[in-house]
Write a protein that holds these residues in place. Structure first.
Motif, PDB file in Angstrom:
ATOM      1  N   ILE A  48      21.741   2.899  -1.794  1.00 33.14           N
ATOM      2  CA  ILE A  48      20.940   2.441  -2.926  1.00 33.14           C
ATOM      3  C   ILE A  48      20.476   3.677  -3.682  1.00 33.14           C
ATOM      4  CG2 ILE A  48      18.778   1.361  -3.652  1.00 33.14           C
ATOM      5  CD1 ILE A  48      20.585   0.214  -0.526  1.00 33.14           C
ATOM      6  N   THR A  49      20.944   3.852  -4.887  1.00 30.70           N
ATOM      7  CA  THR A  49      20.582   5.025  -5.680  1.00 30.70           C
ATOM      8  C   THR A  49      19.253   4.799  -6.377  1.00 30.70           C
ATOM      9  OG1 THR A  49      21.730   4.222  -7.653  1.00 30.70           O
ATOM     10  CG2 THR A  49      23.013   5.519  -6.066  1.00 30.70           C
ATOM     11  N   LYS A  50      18.552   5.877  -6.631  1.00 29.61           N
ATOM     12  CA  LYS A  50      17.261   5.751  -7.306  1.00 29.61           C
ATOM     13  C   LYS A  50      17.435   5.283  -8.751  1.00 29.61           C
ATOM     14  CE  LYS A  50      15.133   9.190  -4.313  1.00 29.61           C
ATOM     15  NZ  LYS A  50      14.518  10.524  -4.174  1.00 29.61           N
ATOM     16  N   GLN A  92      12.723  11.671 -11.693  1.00 29.57           N
ATOM     17  CA  GLN A  92      11.905  12.449 -12.624  1.00 29.57           C
ATOM     18  C   GLN A  92      10.478  12.588 -12.106  1.00 29.57           C
ATOM     19  OE1 GLN A  92      12.009  10.960 -16.629  1.00 29.57           O
ATOM     20  NE2 GLN A  92      10.361  12.319 -17.334  1.00 29.57           N
ATOM     21  N   LEU A  93       9.924  11.507 -11.571  1.00 29.13           N
ATOM     22  CA  LEU A  93       8.570  11.554 -11.044  1.00 29.13           C
ATOM     23  C   LEU A  93       8.480  12.478  -9.833  1.00 29.13           C
ATOM     24  CD1 LEU A  93       7.616   7.757 -11.248  1.00 29.13           C
ATOM     25  CD2 LEU A  93       6.956   9.580 -12.817  1.00 29.13           C
ATOM     26  N   GLU A  94       9.490  12.423  -8.967  1.00 25.94           N
ATOM     27  CA  GLU A  94       9.489  13.298  -7.791  1.00 25.94           C
ATOM     28  C   GLU A  94       9.628  14.764  -8.201  1.00 25.94           C
ATOM     29  OE1 GLU A  94      12.504  11.847  -5.186  1.00 25.94           O
ATOM     30  OE2 GLU A  94      11.529   9.892  -4.896  1.00 25.94           O
ATOM     31  N   ASP A  95      10.417  15.046  -9.246  1.00 24.38           N
ATOM     32  CA  ASP A  95      10.544  16.422  -9.731  1.00 24.38           C
ATOM     33  C   ASP A  95       9.208  16.936 -10.268  1.00 24.38           C
ATOM     34  OD1 ASP A  95      13.193  16.562  -9.056  1.00 24.38           O
ATOM     35  OD2 ASP A  95      13.931  15.999 -11.050  1.00 24.38           O
ATOM     36  N   VAL A  96       8.463  16.070 -10.934  1.00 24.98           N
ATOM     37  CA  VAL A  96       7.144  16.467 -11.446  1.00 24.98           C
ATOM     38  C   VAL A  96       6.232  16.862 -10.299  1.00 24.98           C
ATOM     39  CG1 VAL A  96       5.060  15.640 -12.599  1.00 24.98           C
ATOM     40  CG2 VAL A  96       7.305  15.095 -13.543  1.00 24.98           C
ATOM     41  N   TRP A 149      13.469   2.507 -12.530  1.00 22.63           N
ATOM     42  CA  TRP A 149      12.297   3.341 -12.843  1.00 22.63           C
ATOM     43  C   TRP A 149      12.679   4.806 -12.622  1.00 22.63           C
ATOM     44  CZ3 TRP A 149       9.830  -0.481  -9.058  1.00 22.63           C
ATOM     45  CH2 TRP A 149       9.533  -1.684  -9.715  1.00 22.63           C
ATOM     46  N   ASP A 150      12.028   5.714 -13.265  1.00 20.26           N
ATOM     47  CA  ASP A 150      12.405   7.134 -13.228  1.00 20.26           C
ATOM     48  C   ASP A 150      11.906   7.804 -11.956  1.00 20.26           C
ATOM     49  OD1 ASP A 150      13.614   6.912 -15.742  1.00 20.26           O
ATOM     50  OD2 ASP A 150      11.703   7.222 -16.762  1.00 20.26           O
ATOM     51  N   LEU A 151      12.442   7.407 -10.806  1.00 19.48           N
ATOM     52  CA  LEU A 151      11.948   7.943  -9.537  1.00 19.48           C
ATOM     53  C   LEU A 151      12.262   9.429  -9.393  1.00 19.48           C
ATOM     54  CD1 LEU A 151      12.906   5.041  -7.086  1.00 19.48           C
ATOM     55  CD2 LEU A 151      10.854   5.319  -8.480  1.00 19.48           C
ATOM     56  N   LEU A 158       0.820  -1.207   0.000  1.00 21.57           N
ATOM     57  CA  LEU A 158       0.000   0.000   0.000  1.00 21.57           C
ATOM     58  C   LEU A 158       0.855   1.259   0.000  1.00 21.57           C
ATOM     59  CD1 LEU A 158      -2.744   1.391   0.201  1.00 21.57           C
ATOM     60  CD2 LEU A 158      -2.656   1.078   2.686  1.00 21.57           C
ATOM     61  N   TYR A 159       1.886   1.308   0.860  1.00 19.02           N
ATOM     62  CA  TYR A 159       2.748   2.493   0.966  1.00 19.02           C
ATOM     63  C   TYR A 159       3.997   2.279   0.126  1.00 19.02           C
ATOM     64  CZ  TYR A 159      -0.336   3.158   4.950  1.00 19.02           C
ATOM     65  OH  TYR A 159      -1.444   3.269   5.743  1.00 19.02           O
ATOM     66  N   ARG A 160       4.234   3.174  -0.849  1.00 19.87           N
ATOM     67  CA  ARG A 160       5.346   3.011  -1.791  1.00 19.87           C
ATOM     68  C   ARG A 160       6.187   4.276  -1.760  1.00 19.87           C
ATOM     69  NH1 ARG A 160       1.796   0.213  -6.754  1.00 19.87           N
ATOM     70  NH2 ARG A 160       0.635  -1.177  -5.374  1.00 19.87           N
ATOM     71  N   SER A 161       7.268   4.202  -1.012  1.00 21.36           N
ATOM     72  CA  SER A 161       8.064   5.399  -0.774  1.00 21.36           C
ATOM     73  C   SER A 161       9.531   5.028  -0.629  1.00 21.36           C
ATOM     74  CB  SER A 161       7.573   6.113   0.502  1.00 21.36           C
ATOM     75  OG  SER A 161       8.517   7.035   0.972  1.00 21.36           O
ATOM     76  N   PHE A 162      10.406   5.843  -1.221  1.00 14.05           N
ATOM     77  CA  PHE A 162      11.849   5.597  -1.124  1.00 14.05           C
ATOM     78  C   PHE A 162      12.337   5.810   0.304  1.00 14.05           C
ATOM     79  CE2 PHE A 162      16.361   6.362  -1.647  1.00 14.05           C
ATOM     80  CZ  PHE A 162      16.717   5.435  -2.608  1.00 14.05           C
TER      81      PHE A 162
END
Length: 430
Positions: A397-399, A408-412, A404-406, A329-333
């Motif tokens: 652990i690098t994004k 880029q998605l966070e910048d959006v 996946w473009d983590l 359910l929770y998906r977070s770096f």
């Protein structure tokens, strides 16, 4: 339902039924006796036999299951001692349904719904269809092995009859090679990856921030751990085994243990040490060696005698991070980062207890956790755990390594704060 292979024998006092039902839990076996009818049910197997004479259950009756061979032996007492039971070798006759007795017609319209259901069940007599099980043929394919030290096989032979939602290999779990399992796992993660879900959790992260501030009680212990009576009882029931491991096997076990503890840490953090009915699913889904039978191998450039490297630890956790972004359910770096903390034997006992009490996922306790508990308690090194704990804490652990473009998605989301707040509800939310 599957009709299992079986055979029958007799003595002057008893009838013995030997049933082949591999990879089941003895506690789930249901046996019923009704005169000359014997029935056995343990998912996914069902067996009903009609003998020529009656049998009874008494103090001399027994049922013993041998997990090493997969055979369940049921001993029943003859109602009349010394009576000869005919045709025990005629399997089709034993499997034939009991003749139904023609009952007088009853006007069911005047009966209540409850009474009509009881009447229909009685008239049906639960005569489920059966067929003579085929003789076991030698397999032309090599059955692969998996689990702790690749010691296990056959647990997923009848997976189509179980509701195993975390098994990503399906019925092919018994034939896929390790490299094919890894390819299947990565493909499934890519299919489950949901950009909108990740962006929504990044945009509205209030609860996730609260989860990251939570501290596991074990991390604050400064005194010697005292095991509970329940934990001591679990330890006494662990298998008594001796393991002869190579350096590579030992090295790989430590890496696998780290990924299993990651899944435990994620579940405990998200429910704050109060396991839920979904805990077994969460732990199994986030563990590659469970869901895809894909434990982390020793990297090609590593030397087990030289210990672990930061790069190797980082690579090991990439699969765990990917799964934590694709399934729960929770998906977070930042939440994934918080789950890399060292706890060992007691955590394994807690995971084993969670999985042992699940109707389907107990299989992963059998192929991994039982032996891992024994190995951790008896053979694992405290010094190695200490060094591994430091490396896990320091590993980066690098994004970009997730695939996946983590960033880029966070910048959006940062540029458009409301971009990720609205998304369609999917089955994971439900």
């Amino acid at each position: 339902m599957i009709t299992p292979r079986f055979s029958c024998a007799q003595t002057a006092e008893s009838v013995m039924i030997s049933v082949y039902c591999p990879s089941v839990r003895a506690s789930d076996v249901e046996i019923n006796i009704d005169g000359n009818m014997f029935s056995l049910h343990v998912n996914p197997y069902f067996l009903r036999l009609n003998f020529t004479n009656s049998v009874v259950e008494d103090d001399a009756s027994s049922a013993q299951y041998d997990p090493s061979t997969g055979y369940l032996t049921v001993t029943l007492t003859k109602e009349i001692k010394g009576q000869e039971f005919d045709d025990l070798d005629l399997l089709a006759k034993l499997l034939a349904p009991r003749p139904t007795v023609q009952e007088p017609l009853i006007e069911t319209q005047k009966l209540s719904l409850h009474d009509r259901e009881i009447l229909e069940a009685a008239q049906n007599d639960w005569q489920l269809p059966q067929r003579i099980p085929p003789l076991e043929q030698p397999s032309l394919t090599i059955r692969v092995r998996y689990g702790f030290l690749d010691m296990h096989s056959g647990y997923f032979t009848n997976v189509a009859y179980t509701e195993n939602e975390v098994n990503e290999l399906g019925f092919e779990a018994e034939v896929l090679t390790p490299s094919e399992r890894r390819q299947r796992r990565i493909k499934h993660e890519d299919e489950k990856w949901d950009e909108e879900h990740y962006m929504a959790d990044f945009a509205d992260d209030g609860y996730i921030q609260e989860l990251t501030r939570w501290t596991h009680p074990y991390l604050s212990h400064t005194h010697k751990v005292t095991y509970t009576e329940k934990e001591n009882a679990t330890m006494l029931n662990l298998p008594r085994k001796e393991y002869l491991l190579t350096d590579v096997q030992t090295h790989n076990l430590y890496l696998t243990l780290a990924t299993i503890l990651f899944s435990y840490a994620y579940d405990m953090r998200t429910n704050q040490c109060d396991p839920t009915p979904e805990s077994a699913w969460t732990i199994c889904s986030l563990t590659p060696s469970f869901s895809a039978l894909d434990p982390p191998p020793c990297s090609s450039e590593c030397d087990p005698k030289l210990g672990f490297s930061l790069n190797e630890i980082s690579s090991t956790f990439v699969a765990s991070y990917r799964r934590s972004f694709a399934f729960p359910l929770y998906r977070s770096f930042i939440l994934a980062e918080k789950c890399r903390k060292r706890t060992v034997f007691r955590c394994l006992l807690e995971m084993k207890d969670i999985l042992d009490h699940h109707d389907v996922y107990y299989v992963y306790s059998k192929v991994w956790l039982d032996d891992l508990c024994v190995w951790t308690q008896t053979y694992a090194s405290d010094d190695v755990f200490a060094r591994l704990g430091v490396l896990v804490k320091d590993a980066s652990i690098t994004k970009d390594s997730i695939g996946w473009d983590l960033d880029q998605l966070e910048d959006v989301v940062r540029q458009h704060p409301h971009e990720g707040e609205q998304r369609e509800v999917d089955s994971d939310d439900e």
